[in-house]
Design an enzyme around this catalytic site. Sequence first.
Site, PDB file in Angstrom:
ATOM      1  N   ARG A 126      -5.231  -5.056   6.240  1.00  0.00           N
ATOM      2  CA  ARG A 126      -5.781  -6.387   6.544  1.00  0.00           C
ATOM      3  C   ARG A 126      -7.168  -6.604   5.959  1.00  0.00           C
ATOM      4  NH1 ARG A 126      -4.906  -3.061  10.517  1.00  0.00           N
ATOM      5  NH2 ARG A 126      -6.466  -2.382  12.003  1.00  0.00           N
ATOM      6  N   HIS A 168      -4.995 -34.164  17.266  1.00  0.00           N
ATOM      7  CA  HIS A 168      -3.882 -34.994  17.743  1.00  0.00           C
ATOM      8  C   HIS A 168      -2.824 -34.144  18.423  1.00  0.00           C
ATOM      9  CE1 HIS A 168      -5.451 -38.564  15.684  1.00  0.00           C
ATOM     10  NE2 HIS A 168      -5.989 -37.630  14.911  1.00  0.00           N
ATOM     11  N   LYS A 218       7.924  -0.711  12.672  1.00  0.00           N
ATOM     12  CA  LYS A 218       8.576  -0.257  11.442  1.00  0.00           C
ATOM     13  C   LYS A 218       9.659   0.775  11.785  1.00  0.00           C
ATOM     14  CE  LYS A 218       4.703  -1.199   8.260  1.00  0.00           C
ATOM     15  NZ  LYS A 218       3.867  -0.787   7.168  1.00  0.00           N
ATOM     16  N   GLU A 230      -5.046  -7.373  15.128  1.00  0.00           N
ATOM     17  CA  GLU A 230      -4.540  -6.047  14.789  1.00  0.00           C
ATOM     18  C   GLU A 230      -5.682  -5.016  14.871  1.00  0.00           C
ATOM     19  OE1 GLU A 230      -1.154  -6.010  11.839  1.00  0.00           O
ATOM     20  OE2 GLU A 230      -2.531  -4.649  10.837  1.00  0.00           O
ATOM     21  N   LYS A 263       0.841  -1.199   0.000  1.00  0.00           N
ATOM     22  CA  LYS A 263       0.000   0.000   0.000  1.00  0.00           C
ATOM     23  C   LYS A 263       0.879   1.253   0.000  1.00  0.00           C
ATOM     24  CE  LYS A 263      -3.592   2.020   2.918  1.00  0.00           C
ATOM     25  NZ  LYS A 263      -4.501   1.784   4.053  1.00  0.00           N
TER      26      LYS A 263
END
Length: 537
Positions: free
Chosen positions: A265, A381, A501, A350, A203
Amino acid sequence: MDAQAWEKVDELIDRNQEKTIKDLFAEDPGRAERYSLEAAGWYLDYSKNRIDDATLKALLKLAEKAGLKDEIEKMFTGKKINATEGRAVLHTALRNMDPKAKVKVDGKDVMPGVRKVLKAMGDFSDTVRRGQWKGFTGKRIKYVVNIGIGGSDLGPVMANIALTPYSKRNMKFFFVSNVDSTHLAETLREVKADQTLFIVASKTFTTQETMSNAEAAKAWLVKELGDKKAVAKHFVAVSTAEKEVSAFGIDVKNMFGFWDWVGGRYSLPSAIGLSLMIAIGRNNYKKFLKGYYKMDRHFRTARFARNMPVILALLGILYHNGYGAESYCVLPYDQYLSRFPAYLQQMDMESNGKGVDKDGNPVPYTTGPIEWGEPGTNGQHSFYQLIHQGTHLIPCDFIGCSRTHNPVGDLHDKLMANLFAQTEALAFGKTADECRKEGVPEKLVPFKTFEGNKPTNTLLCDELTPETLGALIALYEHKVFVQGVIWNVYSYDQWGVQLGKVLAKGVLSDLTAKKPSGKHDASTNRLIARYRAAVGR
Ligand code: G6Q
């Protein structure tokens, strides 16, 4: 969260404390029918929960008191509900299939732009799929590598796996996200430069991981094909940042845009889905969007008592805030949905992992449950033991498809039998007396007793298709939205991601500088020093 409305829910939890799911079924066998509903190709059975009509009514009041109806309208009509970033939240516009729809942000209709990008994606994916898009040496594209991370990766990966039966089998799709060079290096071993298309999906087009991987991939391609001009034939971009795309060396003609009102997201149905569209073709992609749209319409129009995302959200709040369940599990009994829990993890954690309310005050309750899960029956399992007999309450969503794409003997019957049996065992358990009747020796009875009373939802579709997948994603998107509204938090920002970041950049300079700054805490300084010593700096 409205305190008065919550008090009522709490009161009912106390009052019903002694009643188990088993008691509730004994009292009211009709609940299986009453507590189920259908939407956009999905059937939800939520009867195996610790609820009765009074609890549900109190929960619905909580939604009403939060002004949910208005909040839904605000989202769908482009109001700037992502206030900390000053943005609208319009992923629903990306899949709005109404040809006459107008959705305005700052007075401007966004729909023509949405349709234009979709068409450009469709035309481009057609040319790639038909072999008309030629690489630098004139060969058709066989390998597609999506380079992106977080919201620009998890959706495309999940959906590409989920829709494998619809995928062009003579092409191969890869997803590079981690800045760990192993991820890129291992991928490049699987592809041939002259037949590879890289989609740089970002983005912002500034994310460290993505840009580093994209630069490295570009250098590899140029080296392999021996000419810088090859980049134009092997790199396209998906981004909102035209200037950065062009600075990277990708012709903006080959850039597929989206907008700041699409959260990372939530961006899978935007141009971020380009790799998926190439894999399944534009018609299947359209059906994928149609599935989303069907669930969107259901969410926007169904009354809350019959509204699937609202019901799922309220049940989640009941357990999280009422019973202290810190996590919930999503268990797809479909191998194609193997990455769905990981995808949801980002979407939910988030979005609602927020500790302050919309006024900036600490929230006086917990928000944002931990989401996790694995496909069935594998989980059975391993960690199901803890869900059945451990000390934590972990509500589970079981997801299954009645028909398989790959019928092999009676495997699918067995898979689904396991799904249904698990929900039965979790709800009804096994009493000490039942164990004794089976001849379990007295000293083993406590170990073989199952308390039961473990809540589950079961989501069933006829078949996993582009349409049912789209609807399933939208279902959880809206569930997360509803919870955010009730918790009164901003679900569409992610300052925690931004922090990461920034921090990494400061440490990186200390790893590579001639002399480290020593400005970190004692532990971090020592870790930096140890690393530098090991790599000979
Ligand atoms: C998603 C987050 C985050 C984001 C990635 C990639 O909602 O904001 O996961 O998607 O950090 O960002 P870019 O697409 O800008 O590279």
